[in-house]
Design a protein around this motif. Structure first.
Motif, mmCIF file in Angstrom:
data_model
loop_
_atom_site.group_PDB
_atom_site.id
_atom_site.type_symbol
_atom_site.label_atom_id
_atom_site.label_comp_id
_atom_site.label_asym_id
_atom_site.label_seq_id
_atom_site.Cartn_x
_atom_site.Cartn_y
_atom_site.Cartn_z
ATOM 1 N N SER A 96 -8.267 -15.480 7.943
ATOM 2 C CA SER A 96 -8.925 -14.512 7.070
ATOM 3 C C SER A 96 -8.227 -13.160 7.173
ATOM 4 O O SER A 96 -8.137 -12.567 8.240
ATOM 5 C CB SER A 96 -10.395 -14.363 7.446
ATOM 6 O OG SER A 96 -10.954 -13.273 6.740
ATOM 7 N N LYS A 97 -7.754 -12.691 6.025
ATOM 8 C CA LYS A 97 -7.046 -11.412 6.043
ATOM 9 C C LYS A 97 -7.984 -10.261 6.370
ATOM 10 O O LYS A 97 -7.579 -9.259 6.954
ATOM 11 C CB LYS A 97 -6.369 -11.178 4.694
ATOM 12 C CG LYS A 97 -5.086 -11.973 4.567
ATOM 13 C CD LYS A 97 -4.686 -12.194 3.128
ATOM 14 C CE LYS A 97 -4.187 -13.606 2.960
ATOM 15 N NZ LYS A 97 -4.467 -14.147 1.633
ATOM 16 N N ALA B 116 -8.169 -10.060 10.064
ATOM 17 C CA ALA B 116 -6.925 -9.495 10.582
ATOM 18 C C ALA B 116 -6.909 -7.982 10.374
ATOM 19 O O ALA B 116 -6.493 -7.214 11.250
ATOM 20 C CB ALA B 116 -5.723 -10.135 9.883
ATOM 21 N N THR C 69 -14.323 -16.345 4.172
ATOM 22 C CA THR C 69 -14.420 -14.927 4.530
ATOM 23 C C THR C 69 -15.759 -14.350 4.066
ATOM 24 O O THR C 69 -16.415 -13.600 4.796
ATOM 25 C CB THR C 69 -13.252 -14.137 3.902
ATOM 26 O OG1 THR C 69 -12.035 -14.621 4.456
ATOM 27 C CG2 THR C 69 -13.377 -12.657 4.169
ATOM 28 N N ASP D 220 -8.331 -10.207 -2.718
ATOM 29 C CA ASP D 220 -7.332 -11.055 -2.069
ATOM 30 C C ASP D 220 -6.903 -12.114 -3.072
ATOM 31 O O ASP D 220 -7.343 -13.250 -3.037
ATOM 32 C CB ASP D 220 -7.944 -11.702 -0.817
ATOM 33 C CG ASP D 220 -6.955 -12.600 -0.084
ATOM 34 O OD1 ASP D 220 -5.756 -12.542 -0.399
ATOM 35 O OD2 ASP D 220 -7.388 -13.359 0.799
ATOM 36 N N MET E 119 -5.471 -6.672 -0.502
ATOM 37 C CA MET E 119 -4.496 -7.437 0.273
ATOM 38 C C MET E 119 -3.335 -7.727 -0.648
ATOM 39 O O MET E 119 -3.420 -8.568 -1.541
ATOM 40 C CB MET E 119 -5.124 -8.738 0.781
ATOM 41 C CG MET E 119 -6.260 -8.518 1.730
ATOM 42 S SD MET E 119 -5.745 -7.474 3.114
ATOM 43 C CE MET E 119 -7.295 -7.221 3.948
ATOM 44 N N LYS F 247 0.118 -9.047 -1.682
ATOM 45 C CA LYS F 247 1.109 -10.065 -1.313
ATOM 46 C C LYS F 247 2.492 -9.501 -1.608
ATOM 47 O O LYS F 247 2.785 -9.072 -2.715
ATOM 48 C CB LYS F 247 0.862 -11.319 -2.127
ATOM 49 C CG LYS F 247 2.022 -12.269 -2.158
ATOM 50 C CD LYS F 247 1.865 -13.384 -1.166
ATOM 51 C CE LYS F 247 3.138 -14.232 -1.202
ATOM 52 N NZ LYS F 247 3.050 -15.456 -0.465
ATOM 53 N N LEU G 85 -0.118 -6.515 8.216
ATOM 54 C CA LEU G 85 -1.077 -7.441 8.820
ATOM 55 C C LEU G 85 -0.419 -8.391 9.817
ATOM 56 O O LEU G 85 -0.971 -9.426 10.175
ATOM 57 C CB LEU G 85 -1.804 -8.247 7.742
ATOM 58 C CG LEU G 85 -2.754 -7.440 6.849
ATOM 59 C CD1 LEU G 85 -3.363 -8.326 5.782
ATOM 60 C CD2 LEU G 85 -3.848 -6.788 7.675
ATOM 61 N N TYR H 286 -0.346 -12.136 9.205
ATOM 62 C CA TYR H 286 0.204 -12.404 7.880
ATOM 63 C C TYR H 286 1.476 -11.594 7.705
ATOM 64 O O TYR H 286 1.417 -10.371 7.615
ATOM 65 C CB TYR H 286 -0.811 -12.039 6.783
ATOM 66 C CG TYR H 286 -2.069 -12.867 6.860
ATOM 67 C CD1 TYR H 286 -2.145 -14.084 6.191
ATOM 68 C CD2 TYR H 286 -3.145 -12.442 7.623
ATOM 69 C CE1 TYR H 286 -3.280 -14.862 6.275
ATOM 70 C CE2 TYR H 286 -4.295 -13.217 7.716
ATOM 71 C CZ TYR H 286 -4.348 -14.420 7.049
ATOM 72 O OH TYR H 286 -5.475 -15.185 7.148
ATOM 73 N N HIS I 96 1.966 -9.952 3.876
ATOM 74 C CA HIS I 96 0.891 -9.200 3.251
ATOM 75 C C HIS I 96 0.794 -7.802 3.845
ATOM 76 O O HIS I 96 1.050 -7.597 5.021
ATOM 77 C CB HIS I 96 -0.457 -9.889 3.441
ATOM 78 C CG HIS I 96 -0.709 -10.976 2.444
ATOM 79 N ND1 HIS I 96 -0.213 -12.240 2.605
ATOM 80 C CD2 HIS I 96 -1.383 -10.973 1.270
ATOM 81 C CE1 HIS I 96 -0.590 -12.986 1.575
ATOM 82 N NE2 HIS I 96 -1.296 -12.244 0.747
ATOM 83 N N ALA J 294 -2.030 -4.500 3.773
ATOM 84 C CA ALA J 294 -3.369 -4.117 3.350
ATOM 85 C C ALA J 294 -3.363 -2.673 2.877
ATOM 86 O O ALA J 294 -2.810 -1.800 3.541
ATOM 87 C CB ALA J 294 -4.349 -4.283 4.502
#
Ligand code: SAM
Lengths: 298, 178
Positions: B8-9, B12, B37, B99, B126, B128, B161, B165, B168, B170
């Motif tokens: 789960s971002k 994180a 999430t 996300d 989030m 990418k 992250l 991740y 990614h 944030a």
């Protein structure tokens, strides 16, 4: 002004001029409006009722979109595959059979089927307005005679094959139009036509998702693969994925490599579609870019 | 179930940055998937609500099941590219969490904020960033994407992250729109 909400239309008054946003103003007070209309009197009623409403809306949409279609699409795909095999082997039978009556005809397969369905015996061909050359061949043919009963059967046979072909096309159209629902990512990566073919050759999304990419690479080249295994000729570089423009438009030398790469990406997206179904636009973009880059390195 | 930063971002992100998530927060969650999430957030926002938007039917089917057991998750089967279709259901929110791994991710955030994010509200995006080439590219893409964010946003923080991740970033921003 009137404004649409899940609990009905509401009247929103805008104070403070035109620079105010009606929607934002309305959305600030949804709960108040709902209370005023007597729909959700207590604070927690609002969320509870809204949740029910959204759940039933989502359920209805899921049904409409895919859930109920999924089985039907899978069935159409496997039927398509079997039908393709059956019509091929049946039309070979028919052509062999008819070949004894008129061995000199030598037209392309589809044309021959057409001639059989329409005329049948050489006698009728001679009486028809067909091409001079064909009529001449029919007159001089060494083939055996057909009885009336045989002619009737062969004509019916040929018509049936034509109808099976038409059914195949119809199935293909249906599958292509609906396949996005079960393979959103794969379809957007290589297009619905190729996905439909891959699924029909593999026997459905589940099979494709569990297939190693080396096998995906040669799906549809089973004959060549068999020759490779039994007679030691070089293995096929690609099966039906050859139809992807990245492969058939590039030079022979790099086709094998591209096919391997494409198959690996197809395998990944088949798994995403089968196991999670989440839409991964980012992966698709990434994969498309990578393939493009490799194409250029020729 | 434990909230796992590997999967789960949001988790994180919380490890990297301490933010004040009030329990009565109204949140619009874009790209909620099957809700793993969201189910953790729903406990934190116990007196709030989560408007969970998702447009793929397989995860949505799970999200619907989940929301039956959670009183404050509202499942919305819609395309986040077309927020005008869910305006009848979603009130103004004070938090947008997005996300969504799509090319036009920033545009989606802008559109939804314009419609749903209250003045002073927060966006947690989030982002990418592509990772096929080098680390350098991640930075470049991130800053190019941030430039495309609506000017009504004030960036509070940009966080990597990693190690959870690698591709990614944030973005935490504040919204200034009446
Ligand atoms: C990376 S996943 C989100 C994972 C989720 N946030 C979690 O932590 O459990 C992204 C999700 O966004 C969804 N998605 C992609 N584009 C979308 C769009 N335009 N509208 C709504 N959902 C979208 C995908 O189907 C996918 O489920």
């Amino acid at each position: 002004m009137r404004y649409e909400t899940w609990f009905g239309n509401i009247e929103v008054e805008l104070e403070g001029g035109e620079d105010k946003d009606l929607g934002r103003e309305a959305r600030r007070h949804y709960r108040d409006y709902a209370r005023e209309t007597g729909i959700a009197v207590k604070e927690k009623d609002y969320i509870e009722l809204l949740k029910e409403e959204c759940i039933s809306l989502a359920k209805a949409k899921i049904k409409l979109k895919a859930e109920e279609r999924e089985k039907s699409i899978e069935r159409a795909i496997t039927t398509m595959g079997e039908l393709g095999d059956a019509t091929n082997s049946l039309s070979e039978k028919l052509l062999d059979w008819y070949g004894e009556h008129f061995p000199e005809l030598r037209l392309r397969r589809e044309e021959t089927l057409e001639v059989i369905a329409k005329y049948g015996s050489r006698k009728r061909i001679i009486e028809s307005g067909l091409d001079e050359k064909i009529i001449k061949k029919a007159k001089e043919s060494d083939g055996i005679e057909l009885s009336g009963e045989e002619e009737k059967i062969l004509r019916r046979f040929s018509k049936s094959i034509k109808e099976m072909r038409e059914l195949e096309d119809e199935l293909e159209g249906y599958v292509e139009g609906n396949i996005e629902a079960i393979t959103p990512n794969l379809s957007s990566f290589i297009g619905p036509t190729l996905v439909a073919k891959l699924l029909s050759l593999s026997g459905g999304l589940k099979n494709l998702a569990f297939m190693p990419s080396s096998k995906i690479q040669v799906l549809g080249a089973e004959k060549a693969l068999f020759k490779h295994l039994s007679r030691g000729v070089p293995p096929p570089k690609h099966g039906v994925i050859f139809q992807h423009p990245a492969i058939h438009n590039s030079k022979r030398e790099i086709r094998g490599k591209l096919a391997r790469d494409l198959a690996a990406k197809i395998a990944i997206l088949a798994r995403v579609d089968y196991f999670s179904g989440e839409s991964r636009g980012d992966l698709i973009e990434e994969f498309k870019d990578e393939i493009k880059k490799k194409e250029k390195h020729k | 179930m434990r909230w796992n930063p590997q999967t789960s971002k949001f988790a994180a992100f919380l490890i990297k940055k301490d933010i004040d998530l009030r329990s009565n927060t109204k949140m619009l969650y874009l790209g909620a998937a099957s809700g793993s999430t969201a189910s953790h957030l729903s406990k934190i926002l116990a007196d709030g609500v989560i408007y969970a938007v998702e447009f793929s039917w397989k995860p949505m089917r799970k999200l619907v099941e989940l929301s039956k057991g959670e009183k404050n998750i509202i499942p919305l089967f819609f395309d986040a590219n077309r927020p005008e279709e869910y305006t009848p259901y979603v009130e103004m929110v004070d938090f947008i969490y997005q996300d969504i791994a799509q090319k036009n991710q920033v545009e989606i955030a802008n559109k939804n904020a314009e419609i749903f994010l209250a003045r002073g509200g927060v966006l947690l995006l989030m982002l990418k960033t592509r990772s096929i080439d080098a680390v350098e590219e991640t930075k470049k893409i991130a800053s190019a994407e941030i430039k495309r964010l609506d000017e009504k946003f004030n960036i509070i923080d940009v966080l990597k992250l990693d190690p959870f991740y690698k591709d990614h970033v944030a973005i935490l921003a504040n919204y200034d729109h009446p």
